[in-house]
Design an enzyme around this catalytic site. Structure first.
Site, PDB file in Angstrom:
ATOM      1  N   SER A  84       0.768  -1.238   0.090  1.00 28.20           N
ATOM      2  CA  SER A  84      -0.078  -0.087  -0.056  1.00 28.20           C
ATOM      3  C   SER A  84       0.897   1.228   0.099  1.00 28.20           C
ATOM      4  O   SER A  84       1.968   1.239  -0.847  1.00 28.20           O
ATOM      5  CB  SER A  84      -0.898   0.048   1.125  1.00 28.20           C
ATOM      6  N   HIS A 114      -2.556  -1.050  -3.370  1.00 24.37           N
ATOM      7  CA  HIS A 114      -3.952  -0.059  -3.343  1.00 24.37           C
ATOM      8  C   HIS A 114      -3.525   1.182  -3.792  1.00 24.37           C
ATOM      9  O   HIS A 114      -2.541   1.835  -3.548  1.00 24.37           O
ATOM     10  CB  HIS A 114      -3.993   0.171  -1.684  1.00 24.37           C
ATOM     11  N   ASP A 128      -4.853  -3.998   5.963  1.00 21.88           N
ATOM     12  CA  ASP A 128      -5.112  -4.948   5.036  1.00 21.88           C
ATOM     13  C   ASP A 128      -3.926  -6.064   4.860  1.00 21.88           C
ATOM     14  O   ASP A 128      -2.949  -5.907   4.972  1.00 21.88           O
ATOM     15  CB  ASP A 128      -5.440  -4.468   3.687  1.00 21.88           C
TER      16      ASP A 128
END
Lengths: 276, 198
Positions: B21, B48, B141
């Site tokens: 991310s 992401h 996540d």
């Protein structure tokens, strides 16, 4: 039981569950893509406190209310207005001129879920001055989602994102011109839904119900296996008028389909096809 | 097939699932440029980024990688030695039949694509032939997914939090799932590059 034995059991029981649902409720998920189904069934198991798929099956078979709620897990996707704004730009540029050549047109949004795309399409047609001659079929297998779609009421908190997408999609007004706000909700104008017929229709088990000039079916086929994809595409192809249009999701294509030769892909990044 | 797969830490790895991310582009670039053309596993990647960045990741990463870098397409067969990037706005999953699947299910951990969704499906598909890697990131996540990978017998590597641009994601993965190895990026690159044909 080892982890792997548990997983094997899961897949076996999942197949049995899908068979059972089909025979008991005539909803056919037997050709849905498994990876997503596993996730959703696991979520449903948690929701109903079941330790195995078989336990869930027992409740689904004997308690229709549990089935109705499970259907939510199997079918509802988070839908958005003007998702992939370029798609709607392509509709304005490519499909609308074709629609204009007819005195009346029929359009079909297959797998409309909670109706955000129906509103989006109706707005485009309205701004292009063809809504009055249009009839939009909005179909889904989930009665609850169809209920939301019919009501046309969405959380106001989602409007900021939808407005941005509306403008990016070539909107000529302001999205807020199409709804009024009340009690934290955006209530969309009835006039947008006056030309829409909401109906229960399954791409897995039902046949063509009308001739249409345009089918939009976005991000539905990714949930199907190839066999069911082919069935659905066959239904669309049969429904389309000569030179009618089909729109798919941005990551879907006809590449694995038997219909690839019967539909011509339009140039550009959008997944727009035209009946040959 | 297994005879051709490289042994590493006593096991053969058929696929590597990577989640990244915030700070992830640089981290991924560093890892991918270390991989030789003889790298055997398929690499499945969730990073992401906003849904509007159509095609950006492939464009950015491909020039740094000797392996083919592709955006994952629904129902594509997973080819060894290929890097598959989840398209923005879609979850990426993999089936036991070694085919890719996309979904627009609700975001998980506010993310779509979500690392957990990829990891959980890959754990199910590949079991002990999977390596899961959690890199830099500012959310949580990947933690549950890494746990699923370990439960299914797969390997778990996590970027050393102190050397991550955003330590939150590696830290939460370590807290929730633990890891077989905790590695700085350069070590991780060296270790990963060992999964080559003998």
């Amino acid at each position: 039981m080892t982890q792997h034995a548990r997983e094997d059991a899961f897949d076996h029981e999942l197949k049995l569950l899908l068979d059972a649902i089909y025979h008991r409720y005539q909803h056919d998920f037997r050709h849905y893509a498994l990876a997503s189904l596993r996730r959703r069934v696991s979520q449903a198991m948690q929701r109903f406190g079941c330790r195995s798929v078989s336990q869930l099956q027992d409740r689904i078979l004997h308690e229709p209310e549990v089935f109705a709620q499970t259907l939510e897990y199997f079918t509802v996707q988070v839908s958005e207005m003007f998702r992939d704004p370029d798609y709607f730009r392509a509709l304005r540029a490519e499909v609308v001129p074709f629609l204009r050549t007819y005195p009346s047109v029929k359009l079909w949004i297959a797998g409309c879920s909670t109706g955000e795309e129906v509103i989006s399409l109706a707005i485009v047609l309205d701004e292009e001055d063809v809504l009055d001659r249009s009839l939009i079929y909005a179909t889904d297998i989930n009665p609850k989602a169809l209920g939301v779609a019919k009501a046309g009421v969405y959380p106001i908190a989602r409007m900021a994102q939808f407005s941005a997408s509306y403008l990016a999609a070539g909107g000529t007004r302001s999205l807020s011109d199409y709804y009024h706000a009340a009690y934290g909700s955006a209530i969309f104008d009835r006039s947008l839904r006056q030309r829409v017929l909401y109906a229960d229709h399954s791409l897995a088990t039902d046949a063509v119900f009308s001739e249409v000039h345009f089918v939009s079916c976005r991000n539905v086929l990714i949930y199907f296996d190839r066999e069911l994809q082919n069935r659905a595409l066959g239904v669309f192809h049969e429904a389309l008028v000569h030179r009618g249009y089909l729109g798919l999701g941005s990551r879907e294509s006809l590449r694995f389909s038997a219909l690839a030769a019967s539909l011509e892909e339009l140039p550009g990044r959008q997944r727009l096809y035209r009946k040959r | 097939m297994s005879a051709k797969q490289p042994m590493h830490a006593g096991r053969s790895i058929e696929a590597v699932a990577v989640g990244a991310s915030s700070g992830g582009i640089d981290a991924l670039t560093l890892l991918l440029q270390a991989l030789p053309p003889s790298f055997v596993p398929a690499l499945l990647l969730v990073m992401h980024i906003p849904a509007s960045n159509e095609g950006l990741l492939v464009e950015v990463l491909a020039p740094h990688c000797a392996l083919p870098v592709r955006e994952a397409f629904d129902k594509d067969s997973v080819v060894p030695g290929t890097v598959y990037v989840a398209p923005p706005g879609y979850h990426l999953l993999v089936e036991p039949a070694r085919t890719l699947a996309l979904s627009v299910d609700e975001p998980v951990n506010f993310c779509r694509p979500s690392i957990d969704v990829l990891f959980e499906s890959a754990a199910y598909a590949y079991r002990e032939a999977l390596l899961g890697i959690v890199l830099t990131g500012a959310n949580e996540d990947g933690a549950r997914g890494l746990d699923a990978i370990r439960r299914a017998g797969g390997l778990a590597w996590v970027q050393q939090p102190s050397t991550s641009v955003s330590p939150v994601m590696p830290e939460s993965a370590l807290r929730y799932a633990g890891a077989d190895r905790i590695l700085a990026l350069s070590e991780m690159a060296t270790e990963l590059a060992r999964f080559v044909r003998p």
